[in-house]
Design an enzyme around this catalytic site. Structure first.
Site, PDB file in Angstrom:
ATOM      1  N   ASP A 229       0.817  -1.219   0.000  1.00  0.00           N
ATOM      2  CA  ASP A 229       0.000   0.000   0.000  1.00  0.00           C
ATOM      3  C   ASP A 229       0.853   1.274   0.000  1.00  0.00           C
ATOM      4  OD1 ASP A 229      -2.824   1.090   0.571  1.00  0.00           O
ATOM      5  OD2 ASP A 229      -1.650   2.050   2.157  1.00  0.00           O
ATOM      6  N   GLU A 297       1.642  -0.459  -4.865  1.00  0.00           N
ATOM      7  CA  GLU A 297       0.754   0.642  -5.212  1.00  0.00           C
ATOM      8  C   GLU A 297       1.522   1.958  -5.172  1.00  0.00           C
ATOM      9  OE1 GLU A 297      -3.318   2.885  -3.794  1.00  0.00           O
ATOM     10  OE2 GLU A 297      -1.639   2.593  -2.436  1.00  0.00           O
TER      11      GLU A 297
HETATM   12  C1  NOJ Z   1      -4.269   3.245  -0.579  1.00  0.00           C
HETATM   13  C2  NOJ Z   1      -5.439   2.345  -0.301  1.00  0.00           C
HETATM   14  O1  NOJ Z   1      -5.751   1.642  -1.463  1.00  0.00           O
HETATM   15  C3  NOJ Z   1      -6.542   3.230   0.196  1.00  0.00           C
HETATM   16  O2  NOJ Z   1      -7.776   2.571   0.269  1.00  0.00           O
HETATM   17  C4  NOJ Z   1      -6.142   3.793   1.538  1.00  0.00           C
HETATM   18  O3  NOJ Z   1      -7.094   4.717   1.967  1.00  0.00           O
HETATM   19  C5  NOJ Z   1      -4.777   4.489   1.456  1.00  0.00           C
HETATM   20  N1  NOJ Z   1      -3.816   3.793   0.681  1.00  0.00           N
HETATM   21  C6  NOJ Z   1      -4.188   4.635   2.828  1.00  0.00           C
HETATM   22  O4  NOJ Z   1      -3.795   3.389   3.309  1.00  0.00           O
END
Ligand code: NOJ
Length: 573
Positions: A229, A297
């Protein structure tokens, strides 16, 4: 008339699907090469105990669906202990399960069943921040060693009237200052996301070790890898320089008001990612397991994404979400796809993200006429397809009022702008069938309301229909297992101004061609002339609303593509 399934199966034998090689099976180091990764948003997938919230036992109950859809792996959005201020992305214990989702035993049962079915399990690893209810944070507030340094703490500034001010102008992704004052410690802490998500300090070696231990904990429990993430948020410049204004016409406390030069994409990130990749690879070597995938991500530029490949990891490719939309033209798609394929280092695996829990559903982003376009495109392009639960049946966003909104990104934006930010619309419960709450829960009260259209738009109905988004999805996951798609050459071409074509060829195995009509009107294409594909071809699969039938023979030098249609052709030669 042949059903799509029957035709798909028949054609696949023609395309030359091979039984898996037993020898290679022993330690499958890159199982993800042409895989389909299916993202499960646990809260909305299946509720097994009637509390209106999805849970692990619900997922286990429905694992056959992942297999039936033809996915190779599932990725679970966070399932860990959490006060749920950001619906699981605020973690209060990285090695335990949220009470409302189940227990570690339930998790083990889920993994065991997935293994039996031959489905890999990926977890969401959230390294950038914890919850403010994590023990580490509570101890950090009290300056207990070594936790005192686990978070990003700074003194405030003194304003012109002697008032206390945050250390600089940095903004949270969800709006407002990224700094929060802590009365007990008498310092500000940095939070890139909600206040309840304090950022972890990756300049602290002990913290880094703790997070490596988290990865090992889950690998020992049998997981096959991680979706990581917000990885490009991990570091901020130490000198706390103010970020420059972006010039965008948004409120001053909106994240987009600034350019995030000093809080995103810092070079130190790559070193940490490299160390995690090494940890995963060492685990695989030591335990002789299948490979462990790390997929990251980072909404960032292509060069910065490519740097992740150079440290051995895989960055998500978000072009279908971030760069392209229903107004994009054939040439826009061609340019973007070319840019990625030109940039990716030799031997690395591409991936194509169709949707996720942070963005409007693909069927809503691309519109009803084009909702299958990305299913077909992501299937024919080389590499991994990443889909979000519900996209395989064409689920659409549910509109929300401000009063119904629970996503912090929406709530923080306020009543006038919540609809620009809220992610609730794409997170509604999975539509299994036409029974109570779409078969998601026995309760009529679910954590987010079920979309009104569930009586007609649901998996059970689409399994019965001869032609449906789901049947089409299954055809494309089968296609990905064929040698032409796994090993064939890739050409991304235009066949006239409005037709994007992707051609995959493998000597002796045939030619697979995707044609997408970017105009809403029918077009005639001389696919033979433009693309040099064999004259004899038939339809393998086509977008549901195109009216084109799988199995039909095609006159390749004179194909008529209905408005907005996408079609995959197969030729034996
Ligand atoms: C990316 C995640 O996909 C999202 O849902 C989240 O709010 C943020 N990162 C913070 O963790």
């Amino acid at each position: 008339m042949w059903s799509l399934f029957f035709v798909s199966f028949g054609l696949l034998v023609g395309i030359g699907a091979q039984p898996t090689d037993k020898a290679a099976k022993q330690q499958n180091l890159d199982w993800w090469k042409t895989s389909v990764i299916y993202q499960i948003y646990p809260r909305s997938f299946k509720d097994s105990n009637g509390d209106g919230i999805g849970d692990l036992n619900g997922i286990t109950e429905k694992l056959e669906h992942i297999k039936d859809a033809g996915a190779d792996a599932l990725w679970l959005s966070p399932i860990y202990s959490s006060p749920q201020k950001d619906f699981g992305y605020d973690i209060s214990n990285f090695t335990d399960i949220a009470e409302e989702y189940g227990t570690l035993d339930h998790f083990d049962q889920l993994v065991a069943k997935a293994k039996k079915l031959g489905v890999k399990v990926l977890l969401d690893f959230v390294p950038n921040h914890s919850s403010d209810e994590h023990e580490w944070f509570k101890k950090s507030v009290k300056r207990i060693k070594p936790y005192d340094e686990y978070f990003v703490w700074r003194d405030g500034k003194i304003g012109p009237k002697g008032e206390r001010l945050p250390p600089n102008n940095w903004l949270s992704v969800f709006g407002k200052s990224a700094w929060e004052w802590n009365e007990e410690r008498k310092q500000y802490f940095y939070h890139a996301f909600v206040v309840g998500q304090p950022d972890l300090n990756y300049r602290n070696p002990k913290l880094r070790q703790e997070m490596e231990d988290v990865l090992t904990f889950w690998m020992k429990r049998g997981v096959d890898g991680f979706r990581v993430d917000a990885v490009n948020h991990m570091f901020e410049v130490a000198n706390l320089r103010d970020e420059p204004r972006s010039g965008k016409a948004v409120p001053v406390d909106d994240y987009d008001f600034l350019d995030h030069t000093y809080t995103r994409d810092l070079n130190e990130t790559y070193g940490v990612v490299a160390s995690w990749q090494k940890l995963l690879d060492n685990f695989v070597a030591q335990h002789k397991t299948d490979g462990k995938l790390m997929i990251l991500e980072a909404y960032t530029s292509i060069p910065k994404s490519m740097q992740f490949y150079s440290v051995g990891a895989n960055p998500f490719n978000f072009m279908f979400i971030a760069d392209l939309n229903q107004n994009s033209k054939a040439i826009d798609f061609k340019r973007k796809i070319d840019d990625w394929l030109n940039a990716i280092p030799e031997g690395k695996v591409s991936n194509w993200v169709v949707g996720n829990h942070d963005n409007h559903r693909v069927a809503t982003r691309y519109g009803e006429k084009r909702e299958d376009q990305l299913t077909l495109l992501s299937a024919i392009l080389p590499g991994i397809t990443v889909v979000y639960n519900g996209d395989e049946i064409g689920m659409v966003d549910r509109p929300f009022t401000y009063a119904e909104t629970v996503d912090p990104a929406g709530c923080n934006a306020g009543p006038d702008r919540y609809h620009l930010k809220s992610r609730d619309p794409e997170r509604t419960p999975y539509q299994w069938d036409a029974t109570t709450s779409a078969g998601f829960s026995t309760s009529t009260k679910t954590w987010l309301p079920v979309h009104d259209n569930y009586k007609t738009l649901n998996l059970a109905a689409q399994k019965k229909d001869a032609v449906s988004h789901y049947k089409l999805f299954q055809a494309t996951t089968k296609l990905k297992k064929t040698p032409v798609i796994q090993k064939g050459r890739t050409e991304v071409l235009l066949a006239g101004e409005n037709v994007l074509a992707v051609v995959r060829r493998l000597s002796g195995q045939g030619t697979v061609t995707l044609l997408i009509n970017f105009s809403d009107k029918p077009v005639k294409v001389d696919a033979k002339g433009w693309l040099n594909i064999p004259m004899k071809a038939q339809i393998y699969a086509a977008s549901v609303k195109s009216g084109l039938k799988a199995g039909a023979q095609v006159k390749v030098d004179d194909v008529t593509l209905p408005g907005a249609a996408s079609v995959i052709l197969y030729s034996r030669a």
